[in-house]
Write a protein that holds these residues in place. Sequence first.
Motif, PDB file in Angstrom:
ATOM      1  N   ARG A  65       0.843  -1.192   0.000  1.00 30.52           N
ATOM      2  CA  ARG A  65       0.000   0.000   0.000  1.00 30.52           C
ATOM      3  C   ARG A  65       0.877   1.241   0.000  1.00 30.52           C
ATOM      4  NH1 ARG A  65      -2.544   3.248   4.010  1.00 30.52           N
ATOM      5  NH2 ARG A  65      -4.482   4.192   3.247  1.00 30.52           N
ATOM      6  N   LEU A  66       0.522   2.202  -0.856  1.00 32.70           N
ATOM      7  CA  LEU A  66       1.299   3.427  -0.968  1.00 32.70           C
ATOM      8  C   LEU A  66       0.697   4.517  -0.091  1.00 32.70           C
ATOM      9  CD1 LEU A  66       1.832   3.545  -4.841  1.00 32.70           C
ATOM     10  CD2 LEU A  66       3.397   2.647  -3.107  1.00 32.70           C
ATOM     11  N   VAL A  67       1.535   5.135   0.725  1.00 29.11           N
ATOM     12  CA  VAL A  67       1.100   6.232   1.593  1.00 29.11           C
ATOM     13  C   VAL A  67       1.919   7.465   1.236  1.00 29.11           C
ATOM     14  CG1 VAL A  67       0.844   7.048   3.962  1.00 29.11           C
ATOM     15  CG2 VAL A  67       0.520   4.610   3.439  1.00 29.11           C
ATOM     16  N   LEU A  68       1.240   8.535   0.846  1.00 30.05           N
ATOM     17  CA  LEU A  68       1.929   9.772   0.481  1.00 30.05           C
ATOM     18  C   LEU A  68       2.369  10.505   1.742  1.00 30.05           C
ATOM     19  CD1 LEU A  68       2.802  11.773  -1.696  1.00 30.05           C
ATOM     20  CD2 LEU A  68       0.508  12.761  -1.625  1.00 30.05           C
ATOM     21  N   ALA A  69       3.685  10.567   1.946  1.00 32.17           N
ATOM     22  CA  ALA A  69       4.226  11.222   3.138  1.00 32.17           C
ATOM     23  C   ALA A  69       4.501  12.699   2.898  1.00 32.17           C
ATOM     24  CB  ALA A  69       5.511  10.515   3.596  1.00 32.17           C
ATOM     25  N   SER A  70       4.853  13.068   1.674  1.00 35.04           N
ATOM     26  CA  SER A  70       5.102  14.484   1.360  1.00 35.04           C
ATOM     27  C   SER A  70       5.115  14.688  -0.138  1.00 35.04           C
ATOM     28  CB  SER A  70       6.448  14.950   1.952  1.00 35.04           C
ATOM     29  OG  SER A  70       7.535  14.335   1.274  1.00 35.04           O
ATOM     30  N   ASN A  98       9.212   6.312 -16.531  1.00 34.43           N
ATOM     31  CA  ASN A  98       8.588   6.999 -17.659  1.00 34.43           C
ATOM     32  C   ASN A  98       7.499   7.934 -17.131  1.00 34.43           C
ATOM     33  OD1 ASN A  98       6.327   7.206 -19.806  1.00 34.43           O
ATOM     34  ND2 ASN A  98       8.090   6.486 -20.980  1.00 34.43           N
ATOM     35  N   HIS A  99       7.527   9.174 -17.558  1.00 36.37           N
ATOM     36  CA  HIS A  99       6.594  10.190 -17.081  1.00 36.37           C
ATOM     37  C   HIS A  99       5.135   9.786 -17.314  1.00 36.37           C
ATOM     38  CE1 HIS A  99       5.464  14.388 -16.148  1.00 36.37           C
ATOM     39  NE2 HIS A  99       4.581  14.264 -17.130  1.00 36.37           N
ATOM     40  N   LEU A 100       4.859   9.152 -18.444  1.00 35.96           N
ATOM     41  CA  LEU A 100       3.490   8.753 -18.768  1.00 35.96           C
ATOM     42  C   LEU A 100       3.010   7.632 -17.856  1.00 35.96           C
ATOM     43  CD1 LEU A 100       3.716   8.812 -22.676  1.00 35.96           C
ATOM     44  CD2 LEU A 100       2.847  10.587 -21.148  1.00 35.96           C
ATOM     45  N   GLU A 101       3.895   6.707 -17.526  1.00 37.10           N
ATOM     46  CA  GLU A 101       3.513   5.656 -16.581  1.00 37.10           C
ATOM     47  C   GLU A 101       3.222   6.259 -15.217  1.00 37.10           C
ATOM     48  OE1 GLU A 101       4.676   1.088 -15.827  1.00 37.10           O
ATOM     49  OE2 GLU A 101       6.369   2.479 -15.643  1.00 37.10           O
ATOM     50  N   GLY A 102       3.941   7.314 -14.868  1.00 36.58           N
ATOM     51  CA  GLY A 102       3.650   8.006 -13.627  1.00 36.58           C
ATOM     52  C   GLY A 102       2.220   8.516 -13.595  1.00 36.58           C
ATOM     53  N   HIS A 103       1.758   9.106 -14.702  1.00 38.84           N
ATOM     54  CA  HIS A 103       0.375   9.602 -14.756  1.00 38.84           C
ATOM     55  C   HIS A 103      -0.628   8.464 -14.571  1.00 38.84           C
ATOM     56  CE1 HIS A 103       0.808  13.826 -15.474  1.00 38.84           C
ATOM     57  NE2 HIS A 103       1.551  13.676 -16.561  1.00 38.84           N
ATOM     58  N   LEU A 104      -0.317   7.280 -15.082  1.00 39.27           N
ATOM     59  CA  LEU A 104      -1.218   6.142 -14.910  1.00 39.27           C
ATOM     60  C   LEU A 104      -1.328   5.730 -13.444  1.00 39.27           C
ATOM     61  CD1 LEU A 104      -0.215   3.888 -17.953  1.00 39.27           C
ATOM     62  CD2 LEU A 104      -2.368   5.120 -17.656  1.00 39.27           C
ATOM     63  N   PHE A 105      -0.246   5.886 -12.696  1.00 39.12           N
ATOM     64  CA  PHE A 105      -0.232   5.479 -11.293  1.00 39.12           C
ATOM     65  C   PHE A 105      -0.804   6.542 -10.354  1.00 39.12           C
ATOM     66  CE2 PHE A 105       2.461   1.982 -12.511  1.00 39.12           C
ATOM     67  CZ  PHE A 105       2.327   1.051 -11.487  1.00 39.12           C
ATOM     68  N   ALA A 106      -0.956   7.780 -10.827  1.00 39.75           N
ATOM     69  CA  ALA A 106      -1.369   8.870  -9.938  1.00 39.75           C
ATOM     70  C   ALA A 106      -2.646   8.586  -9.150  1.00 39.75           C
ATOM     71  CB  ALA A 106      -1.504  10.170 -10.740  1.00 39.75           C
ATOM     72  N   GLY A 162       2.278  -2.374 -16.195  1.00 39.33           N
ATOM     73  CA  GLY A 162       3.395  -2.749 -17.046  1.00 39.33           C
ATOM     74  C   GLY A 162       2.990  -3.351 -18.376  1.00 39.33           C
ATOM     75  N   GLU A 163       1.688  -3.486 -18.638  1.00 38.67           N
ATOM     76  CA  GLU A 163       1.207  -4.008 -19.926  1.00 38.67           C
ATOM     77  C   GLU A 163       0.177  -3.042 -20.484  1.00 38.67           C
ATOM     78  OE1 GLU A 163      -1.094  -7.819 -21.971  1.00 38.67           O
ATOM     79  OE2 GLU A 163      -0.434  -7.945 -19.883  1.00 38.67           O
ATOM     80  N   TYR A 164       0.611  -2.238 -21.449  1.00 37.09           N
ATOM     81  CA  TYR A 164      -0.215  -1.162 -21.967  1.00 37.09           C
ATOM     82  C   TYR A 164      -0.382  -1.323 -23.477  1.00 37.09           C
ATOM     83  CZ  TYR A 164       1.773   0.459 -17.574  1.00 37.09           C
ATOM     84  OH  TYR A 164       2.189   0.531 -16.260  1.00 37.09           O
ATOM     85  N   GLY A 197       7.655   4.171  -9.577  1.00 37.21           N
ATOM     86  CA  GLY A 197       8.972   3.653  -9.228  1.00 37.21           C
ATOM     87  C   GLY A 197       8.914   2.612  -8.124  1.00 37.21           C
ATOM     88  N   ALA A 198       8.040   2.830  -7.142  1.00 38.73           N
ATOM     89  CA  ALA A 198       7.902   1.873  -6.048  1.00 38.73           C
ATOM     90  C   ALA A 198       7.450   0.516  -6.573  1.00 38.73           C
ATOM     91  CB  ALA A 198       6.919   2.399  -5.011  1.00 38.73           C
ATOM     92  N   TRP A 199       6.511   0.538  -7.534  1.00 39.46           N
ATOM     93  CA  TRP A 199       6.033  -0.720  -8.116  1.00 39.46           C
ATOM     94  C   TRP A 199       7.157  -1.447  -8.839  1.00 39.46           C
ATOM     95  CZ3 TRP A 199       5.477  -2.398 -13.274  1.00 39.46           C
ATOM     96  CH2 TRP A 199       4.775  -3.612 -13.417  1.00 39.46           C
ATOM     97  N   ARG A 200       7.955  -0.723  -9.602  1.00 39.25           N
ATOM     98  CA  ARG A 200       9.039  -1.356 -10.351  1.00 39.25           C
ATOM     99  C   ARG A 200      10.182  -1.795  -9.434  1.00 39.25           C
ATOM    100  NH1 ARG A 200       8.513  -1.886 -15.505  1.00 39.25           N
ATOM    101  NH2 ARG A 200       6.835  -0.767 -16.574  1.00 39.25           N
ATOM    102  N   LEU A 201      10.489  -1.021  -8.404  1.00 39.94           N
ATOM    103  CA  LEU A 201      11.527  -1.427  -7.455  1.00 39.94           C
ATOM    104  C   LEU A 201      11.113  -2.691  -6.707  1.00 39.94           C
ATOM    105  CD1 LEU A 201      12.602   2.058  -6.046  1.00 39.94           C
ATOM    106  CD2 LEU A 201      14.023   0.509  -7.407  1.00 39.94           C
TER     107      LEU A 201
END
Length: 354
Positions: free
Chosen positions: A26-31, A114-122, A153-155, A318-322
């Motif tokens: 689970r992702l928690v936005l800290a800042s 990738n900046h576009l993948e970031g938008h998908l995760f927002a 990861g499959e688009y 990035g967290a998902w890929r790491l």
Amino acid sequence: MSRWILGIESSCDETSASVLRTDNGRLVLASLVILSQDVHRIFGGVVPELASRAHVQAMGSVVDRALSDAGIGLSQLDGIAVTAGPGLVGALLVGVMYGKTLAFSLDRPLIGVNHLEGHLFAPVLEEPGLEPPFIGLLVSGGHTMLLDVRAWGEYHLLGQTLDDAAGEAFDKVANLLGLGYPGGAAIERLAREGRPGRFRFPSPMLAELDRPGPNQYAFSFSGLKTAVLRAVRATDPTPETRADLARGFQDAALAVLVAKTAQALEASGYQRAMIGGGVACNRALAQSLRERLAGRAAVSVASPRLNTDNAAMIAAAGAWRLARGERSGWDLEPRDDLPLPGLVTAESLSGRTR
């Protein structure tokens, strides 16, 4: 076990850093810190050299503030995610070099995102349970893409703009109406005052929806801009007329975005669509798509702060890929044409069958 991920974003004219905490997936936005560069308003668009210099000046302070807001120090970071493209190469270089330096000095894993993948995760940052499959509409100043997101990861690319991006069209029409830069929010505000129907502009490539083929889900906005330009030149630019023009343009642009997203979703059988990118801040777009899909599918849209260029979405991707064990090497370089990882196009599919 909690892990702390630092995200860095510098693809255009926002310098941003964010800290995420991952808790059992689970992702928690800290800042989240975003510093916008107002200097570009003077020129009516982003000046790459000025953007790069501003990133150099601000990056250290922005990262320090993000860490302070999260209540952690550098030594507590478990990984670093940085935008590697697409974007302005000089601006990207500042973030990539800063991220590589931090990762090397701390001996922490680095991932280029990738900046576009970031938008998908927002949207995941506000909807923790959000998972594919869904239809994703990415609409920004540089891109307009309709994606079948079958899994992270499959688009599968359904269609994209053949010329201008939707956000670019909003900015250029705003300039025609004397609204300044950036123009998306100004067009939306003015359109609320406009009368629907006074100016009926064509919704480009809307007819292609009824013609299965390579352009069924494609977009084009250059002709719409030209139609607005002609209307501006042919009318008296009173405040009421400017509002009516803004309304006519917005209605035409959103109509094709909504129609193609809705039809792609209906064809897929999925129960969710998502909208990401700067144009996703337009409330009329989200409202129109929700009305079109009412009773059939949900629509996920992140809050405006997470739809503009920001480091939180980069940290999320990035967290998902790491977590999958992926790492970038020290030879990571920014690219203005960085392809979306896992992107499947019609051309690549046809190549597999030969």
